[in-house]
Design an enzyme around this catalytic site. Structure first.
Site, PDB file in Angstrom:
ATOM      1  N   SER A 147       0.813  -1.220   0.000  1.00  0.00           N
ATOM      2  CA  SER A 147       0.000   0.000   0.000  1.00  0.00           C
ATOM      3  C   SER A 147       0.845   1.267   0.000  1.00  0.00           C
ATOM      4  CB  SER A 147      -0.899   0.009   1.229  1.00  0.00           C
ATOM      5  OG  SER A 147      -1.626  -1.189   1.304  1.00  0.00           O
TER       6      SER A 147
HETATM    7  N1  SAH Z   1      -0.289  -5.287   4.019  1.00  0.00           N
HETATM    8  C1  SAH Z   1       0.325  -5.636   2.768  1.00  0.00           C
HETATM    9  C2  SAH Z   1      -0.526  -5.312   1.582  1.00  0.00           C
HETATM   10  C3  SAH Z   1      -1.068  -6.545   1.093  1.00  0.00           C
HETATM   11  S1  SAH Z   1      -2.039  -6.559  -0.360  1.00  0.00           S
HETATM   12  C4  SAH Z   1       1.716  -5.064   2.659  1.00  0.00           C
HETATM   13  O1  SAH Z   1       2.132  -4.346   3.555  1.00  0.00           O
HETATM   14  O2  SAH Z   1       2.406  -5.377   1.689  1.00  0.00           O
HETATM   15  C5  SAH Z   1      -3.319  -7.609   0.257  1.00  0.00           C
HETATM   16  C6  SAH Z   1      -2.916  -8.989   0.619  1.00  0.00           C
HETATM   17  O3  SAH Z   1      -4.077  -9.639   1.119  1.00  0.00           O
HETATM   18  C7  SAH Z   1      -2.424  -9.846  -0.534  1.00  0.00           C
HETATM   19  O4  SAH Z   1      -1.165 -10.349  -0.245  1.00  0.00           O
HETATM   20  C8  SAH Z   1      -3.461 -10.950  -0.641  1.00  0.00           C
HETATM   21  O5  SAH Z   1      -2.934 -12.205  -1.036  1.00  0.00           O
HETATM   22  C9  SAH Z   1      -3.997 -10.996   0.785  1.00  0.00           C
HETATM   23  N2  SAH Z   1      -5.324 -11.589   0.946  1.00  0.00           N
HETATM   24  C10 SAH Z   1      -6.416 -11.450   0.155  1.00  0.00           C
HETATM   25  N3  SAH Z   1      -7.457 -12.145   0.673  1.00  0.00           N
HETATM   26  C11 SAH Z   1      -7.003 -12.725   1.825  1.00  0.00           C
HETATM   27  C12 SAH Z   1      -7.605 -13.572   2.814  1.00  0.00           C
HETATM   28  N4  SAH Z   1      -8.872 -13.960   2.731  1.00  0.00           N
HETATM   29  N5  SAH Z   1      -6.848 -13.974   3.858  1.00  0.00           N
HETATM   30  C13 SAH Z   1      -5.557 -13.586   3.972  1.00  0.00           C
HETATM   31  N6  SAH Z   1      -4.936 -12.797   3.061  1.00  0.00           N
HETATM   32  C14 SAH Z   1      -5.643 -12.361   2.001  1.00  0.00           C
END
Ligand code: SAH
Length: 215
Positions: free
Chosen positions: A63
């Site tokens: 993000s």
């Molecule tokens: N906080 C992260 C941003 C991640 S983007 C950072 O600092 O880089 C969102 C993430 O959520 C992705 O890696 C995706 O695979 C994960 N995601 C999506 N649905 C999910 C779920 N149901 N449970 C766990 N992770 C999930």
């Protein structure tokens, strides 16, 4: 280009966070300290401190720094809390949380991302951050209840297990909505029930899983 990452971080904090009203000293300190570039592929290191999200593996994103700061600040952490993150991704948000609270459980559905984040967080010394593999919309009953919960992907609605696993009082912060149409929401759970607050527009990848969008 030979970027001075320490200076790039300080500039990021002043120009993107402080100037937009982020003032939680713990959040500002954490984001000044954490080497955000290490959470990205090497080709992207030189733009790691820019004012936008960036791609990570598995078609996901890390993000925008301001949105990370806004979300973590909205949790109003004071230092002793146990926090759940859904969507570890690169592990950057988990590291910020690891700096500002006592214990972090971060759940990621893509195993490869979880393993990579776990190795990086451990190499950076975050012994208070645990990365788990699974559907984070179900929360993590084993370590519940949590003082705060943050979802790092856009959800269609409030995932019920996450509210249930939240302490009273407690905050759940998450982006709600579809692609292009998301609002950052803060839910406060207290003895009177549940209250929603809108923190502004945002743009996240979609949440998958039982209480997420269909794959
Ligand atoms: N906080 C992260 C941003 C991640 S983007 C950072 O600092 O880089 C969102 C993430 O959520 C992705 O890696 C995706 O695979 C994960 N995601 C999506 N649905 C999910 C779920 N149901 N449970 C766990 N992770 C999930």
């Amino acid at each position: 280009m030979n970027v001075d990452y320490v200076q790039a971080r300080e500039r990021m904090v002043q120009e993107q966070l402080v100037s937009r009203g982020i003032n939680d000293p713990q959040v500002l300190r954490a984001m000044t300290k954490i080497p955000r570039h290490l959470f990205l592929e090497k080709e992207l290191w030189d733009c790691a401190y820019e004012d936008h999200p960036l791609p990570i593996e598995a078609d996901q994103t890390i993000s925008q720094p301001y949105i990370v700061a806004l979300m973590v600040e909205a949790l109003e952490l004071r230092g002793g809390e146990r926090v759940l993150e859904v969507g570890t991704g690169s592990g950057y948000v988990a590291a910020v949380l690891g700096e500002v609270c006592a214990e972090v459980f971060s759940v990621e559905v893509v195993e490869g991302l979880a393993l990579k984040a776990r190795i990086l967080l451990s190499s950076l010394g975050y012994r208070n951050v645990s990365v788990l593999v699974g559907d984070g919309t179900l929360g993590c009953e084993e370590h519940a209840p949590y003082d705060a919960v943050v979802i790092s992907a856009a959800a269609p609605c409030i995932p019920r297990p996450l509210i249930e696993q939240l302490k009273i009082p407690g905050y759940l912060v998450f982006p709600m909505g579809e692609k292009e149409l998301q609002t950052l929401v803060r839910i406060r759970k207290d003895s009177a029930g549940i209250r929603e607050e809108y923190l502004g527009d945002c743009h996240f990848v979609k949440l998958r899983g039982r209480y997420g969008w269909e794959d």
